[in-house]
Design an enzyme around this catalytic site. Structure first.
Site, PDB file in Angstrom:
ATOM      1  N   ILE A 494       0.631  -1.595   0.620  1.00 24.77           N
ATOM      2  CA  ILE A 494       0.013  -0.251  -0.165  1.00 24.77           C
ATOM      3  C   ILE A 494       1.167   0.666   0.013  1.00 24.77           C
ATOM      4  CG2 ILE A 494      -1.988   1.239   1.224  1.00 24.77           C
ATOM      5  CD1 ILE A 494      -2.836  -1.578   2.427  1.00 24.77           C
ATOM      6  N   VAL A 633     -12.102   1.081   6.534  1.00 28.66           N
ATOM      7  CA  VAL A 633     -13.325  -0.226   6.736  1.00 28.66           C
ATOM      8  C   VAL A 633     -13.633  -0.577   5.440  1.00 28.66           C
ATOM      9  CG1 VAL A 633     -15.510   0.436   7.575  1.00 28.66           C
ATOM     10  CG2 VAL A 633     -13.838   1.207   9.782  1.00 28.66           C
ATOM     11  N   ASP A 702     -10.694 -10.225  10.586  1.00 31.08           N
ATOM     12  CA  ASP A 702     -10.061  -8.559   9.872  1.00 31.08           C
ATOM     13  C   ASP A 702     -11.358  -7.767   9.973  1.00 31.08           C
ATOM     14  OD1 ASP A 702      -8.104  -6.485   8.144  1.00 31.08           O
ATOM     15  OD2 ASP A 702      -9.884  -7.133   6.632  1.00 31.08           O
ATOM     16  N   LYS A 706     -13.245  -4.656  11.192  1.00 31.59           N
ATOM     17  CA  LYS A 706     -13.905  -3.129  10.855  1.00 31.59           C
ATOM     18  C   LYS A 706     -15.436  -3.487  11.780  1.00 31.59           C
ATOM     19  CE  LYS A 706     -11.753  -4.044   6.611  1.00 31.59           C
ATOM     20  NZ  LYS A 706     -11.783  -4.879   5.348  1.00 31.59           N
ATOM     21  N   GLY A 820      -7.200  -4.530  -2.191  1.00 31.35           N
ATOM     22  CA  GLY A 820      -6.341  -3.479  -2.718  1.00 31.35           C
ATOM     23  C   GLY A 820      -5.822  -2.445  -2.731  1.00 31.35           C
TER      24      GLY A 820
END
Ligand code: ADP
Ligand code: ASP
Ligand code: MG
Length: 838
Positions: A494, A633, A702, A706, A820
């Protein structure tokens, strides 16, 4: 004497400016640019060094010799590294390095000795700490000489003479004048630049003593006084003297000019930008002192002089003194009895405690005054002792102590001539719901002091700042140049997607730069910004698994140390972007405390236990910094933003339901089309969708994080453990090492194929869903009807369904790509731009 004809310009470089070789080089350039004018250079210790030495001394008395050793090595590295970068190989460098080694080596046995003695006298502390400034001045002199300028290192003890109070020595003007005029003018006359360690002076018996924290400012003004200088530049990590501490009031502005008395008042009452006594030597002299931005040498910063300008601003600036306590002596017997006040202050004075605010009610029933919290008990004892007889006779009720307070100080020469200033301050505080415990106005009417609960101090400063429209002073020029310095914590996929996006941002009047990259091994940092080319090269190296510490220009550091290092530099509107998946709460708190904004893609710190999350929010709030977390989120989707807009417009969100996992969405999509589990998961990994360990996605953790973040928005008071989570990690796979798990994926294909088929038999599809309300948060696998909106999700699309008071029958649905590197980086960039003021 030459003095009268051509007095020198005094430059003082602060520690934050001299944090590393790049800082020293820039300071050298500033001096070179002023040549051939006569100049004297005063330097602080390199950034963080004084704190590190004091901390090492303290730990040594607690017997922590290993800490002393480690601190000594860190100091050696910091100075040696800078020396090698600034001074070419040769005798000069060798000499400098041996001075560094000697100063550092001397610390080690001293550490051992202190450990045994368990005692630290102010004299020993000064002796230890003085090496910070001395090393920095030696380094600076060598660097300036290497740049072709004639220099002379002059030790402070040969010039600055003091009364010998270790830890807080006061300069002796007369003797300093004599010494300075003997040593410095001959050097100046030859065109040599004297470089002098700040903060230090000689005791009458020629030992070294310090002038109190921040004392280099005083060294500079003192030298200006005794050399008859007309100009002093104090180079700092701020654009000038600001209307308030920028770490607390984000819209603080540069005051173009202040009167010396205003500046002296601010410094004395806690504005950390100047040593409290720095202006005393020049109060009545025609010297212009400038607080100048090291990051922008062309700018003039703030002039401190005897002019009067900006008269439309009766209040020019604020500051606050934390850690205060209030003592009150009350009693009916005080009425009309002469001398109670005098005896009160004599008792406190006797203990060597300084009083910062006094107020006596006109009924004379009570006297109340504030003292530093750490001396409050001592002051109280001394008062009880003084008034023993009056207390016995019940003429005095006793001495009351209230701690946990702060003093807010509002300063401006114009206050004297403008009616109603105090009323405006009080009503601003009342509007903010802040209670004033005591107040006093100096007889000069130059300052108004108010005692408040410490926890209200930051809010109070922001409220008063706004009430007097101080953000418009000087034409409202922003305190920080329109530049935003970004530091990436984590440089994985990222980060590598985000870096070029930041480099490409084109927005009028806005410059975004990446100044630092931090990973597990260490950091790469350049306060002037890492060039796009360098970022590309670093990304390529990192993609090949080269740790940043090993990359060109990299250095080793823990994340915490790396942030502390970065924070010591003169950065503009700094933002730390957390792109890790680690528990970074402490690091983030340190960054916020150092005045950085924080943008999170990392869910862990906000999905941590409630107490640590609250502490994080409190750290941001007390510094007036922001913590943005949109990307935690829905990656690039505006989920938190939508929530906030609904609430701001008066709606109430009852439930958020959704598929917040792009990775699981992709898996179920692929499996629904017949792909085996192993192929689908490998495909997801190849595309960079899952967390570093895909079991974090499969376990539902995960999604649970969130869901917890969303739950907390809605007022869910629970913890991660209170969420019902259904794990999709195949039995037995939890215990495998990551590589082992990835090699054995085929083992799980059959079981998954069965599940998919069962769903299809019911005319449905598998989805991993979160349901969030204020009361309950659940996440798990469900079979949804083929006709429902959730069934239509494609690829990595996420979906969030908001049920609100307004959108009750027809909920609001947000759907879009949710995983992504590119989309996540896009979400983060939005948060960064918001903080940059785009
Ligand atoms: P130096 O590097 O010269 O020692 P300091 O760190 O002592 O500089 O002083 C600069 C710091 O003072 C800034 O980083 C800023 O956070 C703080 N500060 C507090 N109040 C003010 C103010 N009113 N104006 C400017 N800076 C302030
Ligand atoms: N280095 C000393 C301090 O940190 C003195 C100074 O910077 O002025 O307090
Ligand atoms: Mg200072």
């Amino acid at each position: 004497m030459a003095r009268a004809s051509r007095p020198p310009h005094i430059h003082k470089f602060g520690g934050a400016s001299l944090a590393d070789a790049a800082g020293v080089r820039r300071a050298v350039e500033i001096v070179l640019a002023h040549r051939p004018a006569r100049q004297v250079v005063v330097v602080s210790a390199m950034g963080g060094v004084t704190d590190a030495l004091l901390e090492a001394a303290r730990r040594a008395t607690e017997g922590e010799t290993s800490h002393v050793r480690a601190a000594a090595e860190a100091l050696r590295t910091q100075h040696t590294r800078a020396a090698r970068a600034l001074v070419p190989a040769g005798d000069r460098l060798d000499e400098l390095l041996s001075r560094v080694d000697a100063a550092v080596d001397e610390l080690k046995p001293l550490g051992g000795g202190l450990g045994i003695l368990r005692e630290l006298t102010p004299r020993t502390i000064d002796y230890l700490v003085a090496r910070g400034e001395r090393l920095s001045a030696l380094l600076f002199a060598a660097a300036l000489e290497a740049a072709g300028c004639p220099v002379a290192y002059v030790d402070a003890t040969d010039v600055v003479q003091t009364d010998g109070t270790f830890g807080n020595a006061s300069p002796d003007l007369r003797r300093t004048e004599r010494a300075a005029r003997r040593v410095l003018p001959p050097l100046l006359a030859r065109g040599t630049v004297p470089v002098i360690p700040g903060f230090l002076g000689a005791t009458p018996d020629a030992q070294v003593a310090t002038l109190g924290r921040g004392g280099s400012d005083l060294t500079a003004t003192l030298l200006a006084r005794v050399l008859g200088a007309r100009e002093v530049s104090l180079w700092k990590d701020v654009p000038g003297l600001l209307t308030a501490d920028p770490r607390i009031v984000p819209d603080a502005r540069v005051v173009p000019q202040v009167h010396v008395r205003e500046a002296a008042e601010l410094a004395y009452y806690g504005a950390k930008v100047l040593h409290p006594r720095a202006l005393i030597p020049v109060l009545k002299r025609p010297v212009a002192i400038r607080i100048r931005p090291f990051a922008d040498p062309a700018s003039l910063g703030t002039e401190i002089s005897r002019r009067r300008t900006l008269e439309q601003y009766p209040v020019k600036a604020l500051s606050a003194i934390p850690g205060q306590a209030l003592l009150t002596v009350t009693g009916s017997g005080m009425l009309g009895v002469p001398g109670i006040a005098a005896r009160t202050f004599a008792a406190v004075h006797h203990e060597g405690i300084s009083v910062s605010l006094i107020s006596q009610a006109s009924s004379e029933h009570s006297i109340c005054f504030s003292v530093p919290a750490e001396s409050a008990q001592r002051a109280r004892k001394s008062l009880e002792h003084t008034f023993e007889r009056e207390i016995e006779r019940q003429e005095i009720d006793g001495v009351e102590l209230r701690s946990g307070l702060a003093t807010l100080v509002v300063v401006g020469l114009g206050m004297a001539g403008t009616p109603g200033i105090a009323a405006r301050v009080f009503s601003a505080l009342a509007d903010a719901g802040i209670n004033v415990i005591a107040t006093a106005q100096g007889s000069s009417e130059l300052n108004l002091s108010l005692v408040l609960e410490a926890r209200d101090a930051a809010r109070a400063q922001r409220a008063v700042h706004a009430a007097f429209q101080l953000s418009k002073i000087g034409g409202g020029a922003v305190a920080q140049p329109e530049r935003t310095d970004v530091v990436l914590l984590g440089f994985g996929q990222i980060g590598r997607a985000l870096a070029p996006m930041i480099a490409k941002v084109k927005h009028k009047g806005l410059t975004l730069r990446i100044v630092g990259l931090i990973d597990r091994s260490g950091l790469v940092f350049d306060a002037r910004g890492l060039s796009p080319r360098r970022l590309v090269a670093l990304a390529a190296a990192k993609a090949k698994r080269t740790a940043l510490a090993k990359a060109p220009g990299g250095r080793r550091a823990s994340a915490g140390d790396a942030v502390a290092f970065v924070a010591r530099h003169a950065l503009a509107n700094p933002i730390l972007v957390d792109l890790t998946a680690a528990d970074t709460t402490e690091t983030l708190k340190a960054a916020l405390a150092a005045g950085m904004h924080v943008v999170l893609a990392n869910k862990r710190p906000v999905a941590a236990d409630r107490r640590s999350y609250d502490a994080l929010l409190a750290a941001a709030q007390s510094r007036g910094r922001r913590l943005l977390l949109e990307a935690t989120v829905g990656a690039g989707l505006p989920i938190i933003d939508t929530y906030q807009k609904l609430v701001e417009s008066g709606d109430r969100v009852l439930k958020i339901e959704g598929c917040p996992s792009g990775t699981l969405g992709y898996l179920f999509g692929e499996m629904g089309r017949g792909a085996p589990f192993s192929t689908a998961l490998r495909g997801a990994i190849a595309k960079g969708y899952p967390e570093p360990d895909p079991r974090d996605d499969l376990s539902g953790m995960d999604v649970a994080r969130k869901a917890l973040i969303l739950g907390r928005l809605l007022g869910f008071g629970g913890e991660l453990d209170d969420i019902t989570v259904e794990s999709l990690v195949p039995d037995g796979a939890e215990r495998l090492a990551l590589d082992g798990f990835l090699e054995s994926l085929e083992r799980f294909d059959a079981a998954w194929a069965k599940r998919v088929a069962a769903a299809r038999a019911r005319r449905g599809v598998l989805r991993y869903r979160a349901i969030v309300t204020r009361r309950r948060v659940r996440v798990g696998l469900v079979v949804v009807e083929a006709s429902s909106p959730m069934a239509s999700l494609n690829g990595t699309d996420n979906q969030f369904i908001f049920t609100t008071v307004r959108y009750k029958k027809n909920p609001l649905v947000i759907t879009g790509p949710g995983a992504g590197p590119a989309v996540t980086a896009g979400g983060i960039l939005n948060d960064v731009l918001q903080l940059a003021g785009a």
